[in-house]
Design an enzyme around this catalytic site. Structure first.
Site, PDB file in Angstrom:
ATOM      1  N   PHE A  28      42.238  36.128  37.930  1.00  0.00           N
ATOM      2  CA  PHE A  28      40.780  36.307  38.060  1.00  0.00           C
ATOM      3  C   PHE A  28      40.338  37.534  37.274  1.00  0.00           C
ATOM      4  O   PHE A  28      40.854  38.642  37.476  1.00  0.00           O
ATOM      5  CB  PHE A  28      40.410  36.472  39.537  1.00  0.00           C
ATOM      6  CG  PHE A  28      38.939  36.704  39.764  1.00  0.00           C
ATOM      7  CD1 PHE A  28      38.023  35.674  39.582  1.00  0.00           C
ATOM      8  CD2 PHE A  28      38.461  37.958  40.164  1.00  0.00           C
ATOM      9  CE1 PHE A  28      36.657  35.885  39.794  1.00  0.00           C
ATOM     10  CE2 PHE A  28      37.096  38.170  40.375  1.00  0.00           C
ATOM     11  CZ  PHE A  28      36.203  37.129  40.187  1.00  0.00           C
ATOM     12  N   GLY A  31      35.727  41.873  34.697  1.00  0.00           N
ATOM     13  CA  GLY A  31      35.223  42.942  33.822  1.00  0.00           C
ATOM     14  C   GLY A  31      35.479  42.567  32.374  1.00  0.00           C
ATOM     15  O   GLY A  31      35.054  41.498  31.907  1.00  0.00           O
ATOM     16  N   SER A  32      36.229  43.421  31.679  1.00  0.00           N
ATOM     17  CA  SER A  32      36.510  43.115  30.271  1.00  0.00           C
ATOM     18  C   SER A  32      37.293  41.811  30.134  1.00  0.00           C
ATOM     19  O   SER A  32      37.246  41.165  29.091  1.00  0.00           O
ATOM     20  CB  SER A  32      37.261  44.268  29.604  1.00  0.00           C
ATOM     21  OG  SER A  32      38.557  44.394  30.145  1.00  0.00           O
ATOM     22  N   GLU A 107      45.783  47.621  31.803  1.00  0.00           N
ATOM     23  CA  GLU A 107      45.082  48.076  33.013  1.00  0.00           C
ATOM     24  C   GLU A 107      45.811  49.244  33.683  1.00  0.00           C
ATOM     25  O   GLU A 107      45.628  49.488  34.877  1.00  0.00           O
ATOM     26  CB  GLU A 107      44.956  46.900  34.005  1.00  0.00           C
ATOM     27  CG  GLU A 107      44.345  45.625  33.432  1.00  0.00           C
ATOM     28  CD  GLU A 107      42.865  45.746  33.110  1.00  0.00           C
ATOM     29  OE1 GLU A 107      42.178  46.581  33.725  1.00  0.00           O
ATOM     30  OE2 GLU A 107      42.387  45.019  32.215  1.00  0.00           O
TER      31      GLU A 107
HETATM   32  C1  SIN Z   1      38.978  42.776  34.810  1.00  0.00           C
HETATM   33  O1  SIN Z   1      38.327  42.611  33.784  1.00  0.00           O
HETATM   34  O2  SIN Z   1      39.202  41.808  35.568  1.00  0.00           O
HETATM   35  C2  SIN Z   1      39.578  44.096  35.181  1.00  0.00           C
HETATM   36  C3  SIN Z   1      38.768  45.269  34.778  1.00  0.00           C
HETATM   37  C4  SIN Z   1      38.619  45.472  33.299  1.00  0.00           C
HETATM   38  O3  SIN Z   1      39.631  45.451  32.573  1.00  0.00           O
HETATM   39  O4  SIN Z   1      37.498  45.641  32.818  1.00  0.00           O
END
Ligand code: SIN
Length: 204
Positions: A28, A31-32, A107
């Site tokens: 899931f 965000g990015s 991450e």
């Molecule tokens: C995500 O995108 O699910 C985690 C947060 C991010 O890398 O921006």
């Protein structure tokens, strides 16, 4: 046109999905990972999780800021009444260890893996949901880069001025807002920040 051999592309797709799911893992993204997945996925579906909201409460020292001047990126914050809409990616188990290795690196600034229940929709019927187990990356409040809540104007200013090795923090916010809008996902926190940053951009 013949009518005796009806074509059911939908039924075939459903069967394929089931076959794939047995040897694959749902990831899931909220965000990015929505606008820049860079994952070897078999399929992507609209998805929702319950009990969390998306917030720009995680510091970014390695992507959208630096250790001296951290930017802000999104994490999931527990909220009993809340929900968060994002994208679920189905990754073949052949690729999953390599994918986790890449994501653990991407991450690494405070996020850990969390297994949770996902409600899957489809592009044509986002409201027709099916529950599956999936994995997401979450940065909780006890990681060292965590920033926590702040007034929207303050968060917008931090985003406005932050830059890191992956680019500007503004890009991260605007790409995310656009990706949510494209998918008809409403998120008051994200759109309020986008509006504040637009004002700062117009003034600059
Ligand atoms: C995500 O995108 O699910 C985690 C947060 C991010 O890398 O921006």
């Amino acid at each position: 046109m013949t009518t005796d051999t009806p074509h059911h592309p939908k039924a075939q797709t459903q069967e394929l999905d089931l076959a794939n799911e047995e040897s694959a893992t749902w990831l899931f993204g909220y965000g990015s990972l929505i606008w820049k997945p860079e994952l070897p996925f078999i399929q992507a579906r609209p998805a929702r999780i319950e009990g969390y909201v998306r917030r720009f409460w995680q510091g970014s020292e390695d992507h959208r800021g630096t250790p001296e001047a951290p930017g802000r990126v999104v994490t999931l914050v527990p909220d009993r009444q809340g929900q968060c809409h994002g994208v679920a990616y189905l990754v073949s188990n052949v690729d999953i260890e390599q994918t986790f290795a890449q994501l653990d690196h991407r991450e690494k600034n405070g996020y850990t893996r969390l297994t949770l229940s996902l409600q899957l929709g489809s592009e044509t019927a986002p409201e027709r949901l099916k529950a599956v187990t999936g994995i997401t990356y979450i940065a909780n409040e006890n990681n060292e880069a965590y920033r926590g809540p702040a007034p929207i104007k303050q968060i917008a200013e931090e985003i406005f001025y932050s830059v890191g090795p992956s680019g500007t923090n503004i890009e991260y916010l605007l790409e995310l807002a656009e990706a949510l809008r494209t998918r008809a996902i409403d998120d008051a926190h994200i759109f309020a920040l986008e509006a504040e940053v637009q004002v700062l951009l117009e003034q600059s």
